[in-house]
Design a protein around this motif. Sequence first.
Motif, mmCIF file in Angstrom:
data_model
loop_
_atom_site.group_PDB
_atom_site.id
_atom_site.type_symbol
_atom_site.label_atom_id
_atom_site.label_comp_id
_atom_site.label_asym_id
_atom_site.label_seq_id
_atom_site.Cartn_x
_atom_site.Cartn_y
_atom_site.Cartn_z
ATOM 1 N N ALA A 162 0.838 -1.208 0.000
ATOM 2 C CA ALA A 162 0.000 0.000 0.000
ATOM 3 C C ALA A 162 0.866 1.249 0.000
ATOM 4 O O ALA A 162 0.561 2.238 -0.678
ATOM 5 C CB ALA A 162 -0.942 -0.013 1.200
ATOM 6 N N ALA A 163 1.975 1.200 0.752
ATOM 7 C CA ALA A 163 2.903 2.338 0.735
ATOM 8 C C ALA A 163 3.542 2.458 -0.646
ATOM 9 O O ALA A 163 3.701 3.565 -1.171
ATOM 10 C CB ALA A 163 3.974 2.161 1.814
ATOM 11 N N GLY A 164 3.870 1.316 -1.257
ATOM 12 C CA GLY A 164 4.455 1.323 -2.602
ATOM 13 C C GLY A 164 3.509 1.915 -3.628
ATOM 14 O O GLY A 164 3.919 2.680 -4.505
ATOM 15 N N LEU A 165 2.217 1.579 -3.505
ATOM 16 C CA LEU A 165 1.224 2.153 -4.417
ATOM 17 C C LEU A 165 1.141 3.670 -4.232
ATOM 18 O O LEU A 165 1.050 4.421 -5.219
ATOM 19 C CB LEU A 165 -0.144 1.505 -4.171
ATOM 20 N N ALA A 166 1.207 4.112 -2.975
ATOM 21 C CA ALA A 166 1.185 5.554 -2.710
ATOM 22 C C ALA A 166 2.393 6.244 -3.347
ATOM 23 O O ALA A 166 2.285 7.344 -3.891
ATOM 24 C CB ALA A 166 1.144 5.811 -1.203
ATOM 25 N N VAL A 167 3.543 5.555 -3.317
ATOM 26 C CA VAL A 167 4.738 6.102 -3.975
ATOM 27 C C VAL A 167 4.497 6.213 -5.484
ATOM 28 O O VAL A 167 4.740 7.250 -6.101
ATOM 29 C CB VAL A 167 5.974 5.213 -3.691
ATOM 30 N N LEU A 168 3.973 5.109 -6.066
ATOM 31 C CA LEU A 168 3.768 5.075 -7.524
ATOM 32 C C LEU A 168 2.764 6.130 -7.966
ATOM 33 O O LEU A 168 2.847 6.660 -9.070
ATOM 34 C CB LEU A 168 3.263 3.689 -7.947
ATOM 35 N N LEU A 172 3.171 9.801 -1.893
ATOM 36 C CA LEU A 172 4.166 9.625 -0.827
ATOM 37 C C LEU A 172 5.537 9.817 -1.454
ATOM 38 O O LEU A 172 5.872 9.140 -2.427
ATOM 39 C CB LEU A 172 4.010 8.208 -0.250
ATOM 40 N N ASN A 173 6.303 10.776 -0.941
ATOM 41 C CA ASN A 173 7.639 11.037 -1.481
ATOM 42 C C ASN A 173 8.692 10.504 -0.538
ATOM 43 O O ASN A 173 8.737 10.895 0.624
ATOM 44 C CB ASN A 173 7.842 12.540 -1.678
ATOM 45 N N LEU A 174 9.541 9.592 -1.045
ATOM 46 C CA LEU A 174 10.548 8.959 -0.190
ATOM 47 C C LEU A 174 11.898 8.965 -0.869
ATOM 48 O O LEU A 174 12.000 9.144 -2.086
ATOM 49 C CB LEU A 174 10.153 7.494 0.073
ATOM 50 N N ALA A 175 12.925 8.712 -0.072
ATOM 51 C CA ALA A 175 14.264 8.514 -0.629
ATOM 52 C C ALA A 175 14.229 7.297 -1.553
ATOM 53 O O ALA A 175 13.414 6.390 -1.372
ATOM 54 C CB ALA A 175 15.267 8.296 0.502
ATOM 55 N N ALA A 176 15.153 7.274 -2.520
ATOM 56 C CA ALA A 176 15.092 6.271 -3.593
ATOM 57 C C ALA A 176 15.078 4.828 -3.081
ATOM 58 O O ALA A 176 14.307 4.005 -3.572
ATOM 59 C CB ALA A 176 16.257 6.478 -4.555
ATOM 60 N N THR A 177 15.913 4.502 -2.088
ATOM 61 C CA THR A 177 16.003 3.104 -1.644
ATOM 62 C C THR A 177 14.660 2.604 -1.118
ATOM 63 O O THR A 177 14.191 1.533 -1.503
ATOM 64 C CB THR A 177 17.058 2.954 -0.524
ATOM 65 N N ALA A 178 14.059 3.379 -0.224
ATOM 66 C CA ALA A 178 12.764 2.985 0.334
ATOM 67 C C ALA A 178 11.691 3.007 -0.748
ATOM 68 O O ALA A 178 10.856 2.094 -0.826
ATOM 69 C CB ALA A 178 12.372 3.914 1.484
ATOM 70 N N ALA A 179 11.722 4.018 -1.607
ATOM 71 C CA ALA A 179 10.715 4.128 -2.672
ATOM 72 C C ALA A 179 10.798 2.919 -3.600
ATOM 73 O O ALA A 179 9.768 2.337 -3.966
ATOM 74 C CB ALA A 179 10.917 5.418 -3.461
ATOM 75 N N PRO A 236 4.467 -7.035 12.212
ATOM 76 C CA PRO A 236 5.808 -6.891 11.635
ATOM 77 C C PRO A 236 5.818 -5.726 10.643
ATOM 78 O O PRO A 236 4.955 -5.638 9.777
ATOM 79 C CB PRO A 236 6.015 -8.220 10.903
ATOM 80 N N VAL A 237 6.770 -4.829 10.805
ATOM 81 C CA VAL A 237 6.848 -3.659 9.924
ATOM 82 C C VAL A 237 8.241 -3.621 9.307
ATOM 83 O O VAL A 237 9.245 -3.756 10.016
ATOM 84 C CB VAL A 237 6.577 -2.367 10.720
ATOM 85 N N SER A 238 8.297 -3.473 7.993
ATOM 86 C CA SER A 238 9.609 -3.420 7.331
ATOM 87 C C SER A 238 10.312 -2.128 7.711
ATOM 88 O O SER A 238 9.675 -1.135 8.066
ATOM 89 C CB SER A 238 9.436 -3.479 5.814
ATOM 90 N N ARG A 239 11.649 -2.164 7.615
ATOM 91 C CA ARG A 239 12.407 -0.963 7.934
ATOM 92 C C ARG A 239 12.040 0.174 6.983
ATOM 93 O O ARG A 239 11.867 1.318 7.398
ATOM 94 C CB ARG A 239 13.898 -1.285 7.821
ATOM 95 N N ALA A 240 11.873 -0.167 5.703
ATOM 96 C CA ALA A 240 11.532 0.870 4.719
ATOM 97 C C ALA A 240 10.234 1.567 5.109
ATOM 98 O O ALA A 240 10.121 2.798 5.022
ATOM 99 C CB ALA A 240 11.389 0.252 3.329
ATOM 100 N N SER A 242 8.772 1.626 8.225
ATOM 101 C CA SER A 242 8.818 2.336 9.512
ATOM 102 C C SER A 242 9.612 3.634 9.397
ATOM 103 O O SER A 242 9.347 4.594 10.107
ATOM 104 C CB SER A 242 9.384 1.442 10.614
ATOM 105 N N GLU A 243 10.566 3.676 8.467
ATOM 106 C CA GLU A 243 11.351 4.907 8.311
ATOM 107 C C GLU A 243 10.664 5.918 7.400
ATOM 108 O O GLU A 243 11.126 7.042 7.251
ATOM 109 C CB GLU A 243 12.740 4.577 7.739
ATOM 110 N N SER A 244 9.541 5.499 6.778
ATOM 111 C CA SER A 244 8.936 6.349 5.749
ATOM 112 C C SER A 244 7.784 7.198 6.239
ATOM 113 O O SER A 244 7.461 8.212 5.639
ATOM 114 C CB SER A 244 8.425 5.487 4.597
ATOM 115 N N CYS A 245 7.107 6.726 7.295
ATOM 116 C CA CYS A 245 5.878 7.412 7.703
ATOM 117 C C CYS A 245 5.874 7.620 9.210
ATOM 118 O O CYS A 245 6.637 7.000 9.951
ATOM 119 C CB CYS A 245 4.649 6.573 7.344
ATOM 120 N N GLU A 246 4.976 8.463 9.671
ATOM 121 C CA GLU A 246 4.706 8.656 11.099
ATOM 122 C C GLU A 246 4.250 7.325 11.703
ATOM 123 O O GLU A 246 3.577 6.545 11.022
ATOM 124 C CB GLU A 246 3.554 9.654 11.277
#
Length: 323
Positions: A162-168, A172-179, A236-240, A242-246
């Motif tokens: 769902a976060a990936g879809l928001a990026v696409l 949601l604007n993220l650093a390249a690795t997490a995005a 379980p939450v991935s690091r990408a 947990s570091e991307s959102c509040e």
Amino acid sequence: MSEIQLIEHLRSAGASRDDVVVGIGDDAAVVEIPAGYRLVACVDALLAGTHFPETISAYHIGWRSLAVNLSDFAAMGAEPRWATLVLSLPQADDDWAVDFARGFDALARLHDVALIGGDTVRGPVSISVQLMGVAASDKILLRSGASAGDDVWVSGFPGDAAAGLAVLEGRLNLAATAADYLSERFLLPTPRIALGQGLVGVASAAIDISDGLYVDSGRVAAASRVGLVIEMERLPVSRALSESCEPSEVMELAATGGDDYELLFTARPGHRKAIESLAGRLNMSCTRIGYAIEEQTVTYVLESERWMPSHTGFDHFAHRSGR
Ligand code: ADP
Ligand code: MG
């Protein structure tokens, strides 16, 4: 490109299997089903704009159209073997067809699925894949087998897709690795076929979380006539992610984000060691997130308080409808 050319692109897609007696090219396909097995079948339709953004590549559409069905097989513990494909396209587009066939082919070969037929029509972009396969007569995972006292488990890291879809979709604007990691979780989901098969005889119930943990855990509870207690701290939450959102948004995504195609399953506490070693062998994570109770209510608990999502399931961000 004519329909015939399109079918030529698809003819080489998918695994070749010895049990396909008649494949693409005749009026219907014929396959061999071994004695002692049952036929398992499912179908899912994907509409451009509803189930995926119109901007994603044909390769990813091809991969996803099979992945969503493989995920249903994973949840049944069944073995996928054959697929048929109905393609609706607005115009002839050679590049699109080649790219689509490559995406479909890549995932089909990973799971030894043969493409044995289909139909091709002109219309808005939509893809329906029917997947067929087998399960030994008494070896199927259902949604309805959970009982009070069972553990509740989830595979992988729900919320990533769902976060990936928001990026696409540029929400949601993220650093390249997490995005990149998160959008790949949406574009190239990895159906948990081996996990599902390994859980036969171990799990009491299973479902694939395509509409999000919150909605799909409710379906297992209803089918099994039990309640569930899910402890949000355990999700379980991935690091990408947990570091991307509040933190509150992370909780919301993990509990309600759709499109992850992970498995939610229940099992007696006596099976904990077996599940952990299965997950270890498959090099993936399975996390215990709660337990089943007799009283038929599903409760998500955060810091000893009842937690409710502000959205549920696929309508997160309220951007899509009609699923
Ligand atoms: P029919 O008129 O009998 O439906 P078609 O011309 O539609 O035959 O299809 C010819 C062959 O190509 C059939 O074997 C059919 O299953 C296969 N086929 C058509 N479209 C697709 C597709 N999108 N994917 C896979 N096979 C297809
Ligand atoms: Mg036809």
